[in-house]
Scaffold this motif. Structure first.
Motif, PDB file in Angstrom:
ATOM      1  N   PHE A 156       0.824  -1.203  -0.195  1.00  0.00           N
ATOM      2  CA  PHE A 156      -0.138   0.085   0.151  1.00  0.00           C
ATOM      3  C   PHE A 156       0.831   1.308   0.030  1.00  0.00           C
ATOM      4  O   PHE A 156       0.650   1.954   0.794  1.00  0.00           O
ATOM      5  N   VAL A 157       1.992   1.281  -0.856  1.00  0.00           N
ATOM      6  CA  VAL A 157       2.783   2.507  -1.060  1.00  0.00           C
ATOM      7  C   VAL A 157       1.979   3.701  -1.402  1.00  0.00           C
ATOM      8  O   VAL A 157       1.178   3.823  -2.056  1.00  0.00           O
ATOM      9  N   GLN A 158       2.302   4.922  -0.675  1.00  0.00           N
ATOM     10  CA  GLN A 158       1.631   6.054  -0.819  1.00  0.00           C
ATOM     11  C   GLN A 158       2.307   7.004  -1.613  1.00  0.00           C
ATOM     12  O   GLN A 158       3.510   6.981  -1.718  1.00  0.00           O
ATOM     13  N   ASN A 159       1.631   7.615  -2.658  1.00  0.00           N
ATOM     14  CA  ASN A 159       2.188   8.441  -3.520  1.00  0.00           C
ATOM     15  C   ASN A 159       3.105   7.989  -4.513  1.00  0.00           C
ATOM     16  O   ASN A 159       3.969   8.754  -5.131  1.00  0.00           O
ATOM     17  N   GLY A 160       3.136   6.502  -4.845  1.00  0.00           N
ATOM     18  CA  GLY A 160       4.197   6.029  -5.561  1.00  0.00           C
ATOM     19  C   GLY A 160       5.300   6.118  -5.241  1.00  0.00           C
ATOM     20  O   GLY A 160       6.499   5.596  -6.113  1.00  0.00           O
ATOM     21  N   THR A 161       5.780   6.340  -3.940  1.00  0.00           N
ATOM     22  CA  THR A 161       7.116   6.675  -3.403  1.00  0.00           C
ATOM     23  C   THR A 161       7.461   5.599  -2.279  1.00  0.00           C
ATOM     24  O   THR A 161       6.845   5.692  -1.231  1.00  0.00           O
ATOM     25  N   ILE A 162       8.628   4.902  -2.397  1.00  0.00           N
ATOM     26  CA  ILE A 162       8.853   3.911  -1.299  1.00  0.00           C
ATOM     27  C   ILE A 162       9.464   4.800  -0.109  1.00  0.00           C
ATOM     28  O   ILE A 162      10.284   5.845  -0.414  1.00  0.00           O
ATOM     29  N   SER A 163       8.976   4.487   1.119  1.00  0.00           N
ATOM     30  CA  SER A 163       9.169   5.230   2.404  1.00  0.00           C
ATOM     31  C   SER A 163      10.536   5.152   2.554  1.00  0.00           C
ATOM     32  O   SER A 163      11.044   3.904   2.485  1.00  0.00           O
TER      33      SER A 163
END
Length: 407
Positions: A156-163
């Motif tokens: 469920f990656v947010q905004n397409g960027t790996i945290s």
């Protein structure tokens, strides 16, 4: 997804070509399978050079995310992720291996794909955090051990960027460094005292292992009970004694009417499996015994198999069906020339457990011999004392007669 040096990396994208699920990890599988001659062999299944991730799903608030990979001759592996308002977690793993792959499963009795499922495999991770675990972890189910290491995953990656925020597994969490007292080199007080070299101390001998209590359940009923202290003796490069810590060891396995398997996982790098079977000694009498022991040693850093020793020709720890087997003395099970298991304070019942307690125990020869030797030794001592008294009496009588004659 692509394969590189036994590692697989999968970047799942949504309809807008944005990353929604990312994972990179290393894994392998240890599988025990039956051959056409009814023997059992151990196979190691590694990722092949071509890995695909067909069927992977991004997931959302109502649908689980799915990471699925396919490799080799019909093998596949997948994991599902669910989330709530604040966290996501891995719910279950499904692994399918194909015994038609004769390179991995030569002479397999059962042909075709076989699927196993493992549930509750990952604790919750904060949303927008990436889960990282470099340490080795493994799951056991049925006849399969799945081994993982160097895991990086975010569902469920947010905004397409790996945290960049990490949630580390417990095994990766460093322990606090011990306090080091100051050495002579960093003491500033001047002194003219001559220091003698510290005496060398011999290495401490390895103590006997702690005794662990293990059990298996079938439904709500206990079907196997075991109490034992375990010590490994490995002598591949140099002799090494390893005590199995019961506080960090978990038990898994299967119970059956004629076969039972106890698998112990020490939570570090050792897997031990004991297989018990039932035999008919006569038309109406049945006994159980230990038939097979398997020991797998793993490299805790990269999950590679250091040693995989198996012996399926045992005929030990036998007792009548419905009873238990006990041996308090140390016993040695020779798996191979390089791997042995020492057992202490053993009490085992793999079949027909009632009321969650051991049945009447049949003792091993080592214990029973000791019980017999004690009264025998006491009897021999008393007999020797009686003989001495009798000889003293005869000598006294002769001296008395000689005295009378001289008078």
């Amino acid at each position: 997804g692509f394969f590189q040096s036994c590692a697989v990396e999968v970047d799942v994208k949504d309809a807008s070509n944005t990353t929604c699920l990312y994972a990179k990890w290393m894994m392998k599988f240890l599988i025990k399978y039956e051959t056409n001659s009814s023997d059992y062999k151990n196979a190691t299944l590694n990722l092949s050079s071509s890995v695909t991730h067909d069927g992977s799903v991004c997931g959302n608030d109502t649908q689980a995310a799915l990471l699925a990979v396919q490799f080799g001759e019909g093998h596949s592996w997948s994991i599902t992720f669910t989330k709530n308002n604040e966290t996501y977690q891995g719910d279950s793993i499904a692994f399918t291996y194909n015994t038609n792959d004769t390179a991995v499963f030569p002479d397999a009795k059962r042909k075709g794909p076989i699927t196993i499922v493992v549930k509750d495999i990952m604790r919750p991770v904060q949303l927008n955090n990436v889960f990282v675990c470099h340490s080795t972890d493994f799951f056991e189910a049925e006849n399969v051990t799945q081994i993982f290491w160097n895991v990086t995953v975010q569902a469920f990656v947010q905004n397409g960027t790996i945290s960049k925020k990490e949630s580390r597994c417990r095994a990766d969490t460093p322990t606090s460094a011990p306090t080091v007292p100051p050495t002579i080199a960093n003491v500033t007080t001047a002194s003219t005292t001559t220091l003698s070299p510290a005496p060398t101390t011999a290495p401490k001998p390895v103590e006997n292992p702690d005794t662990g209590n293990y059990s298996l359940k079938s439904g709500n009923k206990t079907c196997l009970l075991a109490t034992v202290g375990l010590q490994l003796n490995v002598s591949q490069d140099k002799p090494l004694l390893i005590n199995i810590n019961p506080k960090t060891t978990t038990a898994d396995g299967t119970c059956g009417n004629t076969t039972a398997t106890l698998k112990l996982n020490d939570g570090n790098s050792t897997l031990i499996g004991f297989t018990f079977v039932v035999k008919n000694t006569s038309a109406s009498v049945q006994k159980f015994y230990l038939k097979e022991v398997n020991v797998t040693l793993l490299n805790s850093l990269n999950g590679s198999v250091i040693s995989n020793a198996d012996n399926n020709n045992f005929s030990k720890w036998d007792a009548f069906l419905g009873s238990s087997y006990m041996c308090q003395k140390e016993q040695t099970l020779e798996i191979t020339e390089d791997v042995q298991i020492h057992t202490f304070n053993l009490w085992i019942q793999p079949f027909l457990v009632k009321a969650n307690t051991f049945s009447t125990a049949e003792e091993c020869f080592a214990d029973s011999d000791l019980n017999f030797l004690i009264p025998i030794a006491v009897g021999m001592a008393l007999g020797f004392l009686i003989i001495l008294v009798f000889i003293s009496y005869i000598i006294g009588r002769r001296k008395s007669r000689t005295g009378y004659q001289s008078v």
